[in-house]
Design a protein around this motif. Sequence first.
Motif, short mmCIF file in Angstrom:
data_model
loop_
_atom_site.label_atom_id
_atom_site.label_comp_id
_atom_site.label_asym_id
_atom_site.label_seq_id
_atom_site.Cartn_x
_atom_site.Cartn_y
_atom_site.Cartn_z
N ALA A 356 0.68 -1.26 -0.11
CA ALA A 356 0.25 -0.15 0.01
C ALA A 356 0.98 1.13 0.13
N THR A 357 1.93 1.18 0.66
CA THR A 357 2.95 2.39 0.72
C THR A 357 3.69 2.53 -0.74
N ALA A 358 3.84 1.51 -1.29
CA ALA A 358 4.50 1.58 -2.80
C ALA A 358 3.43 2.01 -3.58
N ALA A 359 2.30 1.80 -3.74
CA ALA A 359 1.23 2.12 -4.51
C ALA A 359 0.93 3.68 -4.31
N LEU A 360 0.80 4.18 -3.06
CA LEU A 360 0.87 5.63 -2.88
C LEU A 360 1.90 6.18 -3.31
N LEU A 361 3.49 5.67 -3.24
CA LEU A 361 4.41 6.61 -3.70
C LEU A 361 4.40 6.50 -5.18
N LEU A 362 4.16 5.37 -5.54
CA LEU A 362 3.79 5.37 -7.30
C LEU A 362 3.02 6.42 -7.84
N GLU A 363 1.75 6.61 -7.26
CA GLU A 363 0.96 7.48 -7.70
C GLU A 363 1.17 9.04 -7.64
#
Length: 511
Positions: A356-363
């Motif tokens: 979930a952290t990675a997805a937020l960073l990617l966005e």
Amino acid sequence: MATGSARMRLAIVGGGASAVTLVDALARSTPREKIKVSIFEPRADPGPGRPYQQDADGALINRPAEAMSIRHTEPLDFRNWLREAGNRGEFPSVDPEARFQPRWLFGVYLRRRLASAAARLAAGGSTVETSESTVEDVLPVDGGLRILTSTGVTQTNDHVVMCLGTPRPADLYGLSGRPGFVADPYPLAGPLPADEPVTVLGSNLSAVDIAVALLRRGHTAPVRLMSRNGALPSVRCRPAVILPDEARELAEAVRRTPSAALWTTVRRLLRARLAAHGASADEMVRDLAVGEPAAGRLTRQLGRQDAEDCWRAVLLPLLDPVGELFWQRLPPRTRQSFLGRHHTRLATVLNPMPPATAALLLEALRTGALEVHAGVTAVTARPTGGFTVTADGRDHHAGVLLNAVRATPYDPEEPAGRLLARLTASGLVRPHPCGGVYVDFATNRVLGPAPGLYALGHPTAGDLYYANAGSLLGISARAERIVARILSSPVTGAAAVAHSSTLTIGGRLDG
């Protein structure tokens, strides 16, 4: 073992998660002797330590909930505690089934487990007290070890355990005290200007924590993560299923192979196990290489988070049971070579971030709210205010600079580093060339002239490796070794000489 009315004295230097595991292990051991436990922690709220204070809701623990128990024999203790609290109507905004929980919530768990352990010890005639102070020195005396504190307390103990926690970020560029420089970003809930770009030195888990906290609170200006290699932590995979024979083969090799050949042998066996699970060597090379754009790396790894043939999914469950023994049996020169050549890259794999952290960073990378820069070579304060960060030959202006540079040694200007420097000067400890101090692998006793001195957690990194020394389940297992050793030792009759009062811990932590 001592019995009867004798009272053993135990001092714990530091009051964070490591200290909680130690007190909990002591309480679960149901000691027959009466023990007086003194915890020396400068924060008014013992238990959470530096990482798990009351913090931003979006700051998540980077390890899954099932790996965050303070009891290695009960790995689901934190999750079960959270479910019970939810059934009572506590924490209504928290999903107790979420795999990655908020940091502040784990801090509550630590406080309450510490309080319950203190109450359990009190029921058996022991006491747990805390003093809001730092330990400045430890001196061997007849009958034990005398500690000197910042508040003037002098106390003689049978045993002293250093639970010093992880070092604060390293101030590589001498910027402490400069306006706009935040030397230690924890807790992450502090105020920052919402409409100004924020630059974070580092791209490790701490830097990611800062970025996530800012993004979740709606920071409108770009957040820049800037480091030497620009490598973000890997995305955590669901661990692959490892058969008992696989783990047993690796464990036997670690135990039986001569230390000079151990590095080569274990690498060969790991490659064979990775290949047997269908893991791609090309994927491993890409994950360990530097230079891949952050957005592309996150996209690729997020697409593989549930793949059982991902090499990262196979490696971690294979290494977990034997990691510390493997490290301890490696020749010292091999350990030092590894730290110099491979540690920084492998740390991105051994300390991954939640999906979930990675997805937020990617966005955020896609929208421009987040930038990741590599090649930092210098940071200087500008005469007119702010800072200049030189990366890849370009100068970047930073008005606000948050420090997340990984620190391996303790800063001698900080309490933990100051204490270790004094103990080194007096000969009570020997600095380990790979970090921390030399300890006995079997018992965590500090190797030196003081038989009652122990270390737990990060100070043992030289003999246990950083990933293992920082794993809470691993720390719990080590805490039990210390407790077993302490309870089998004779009481020396150490008498306390206190020049300031200490406060009972139990009543302060219930609630």
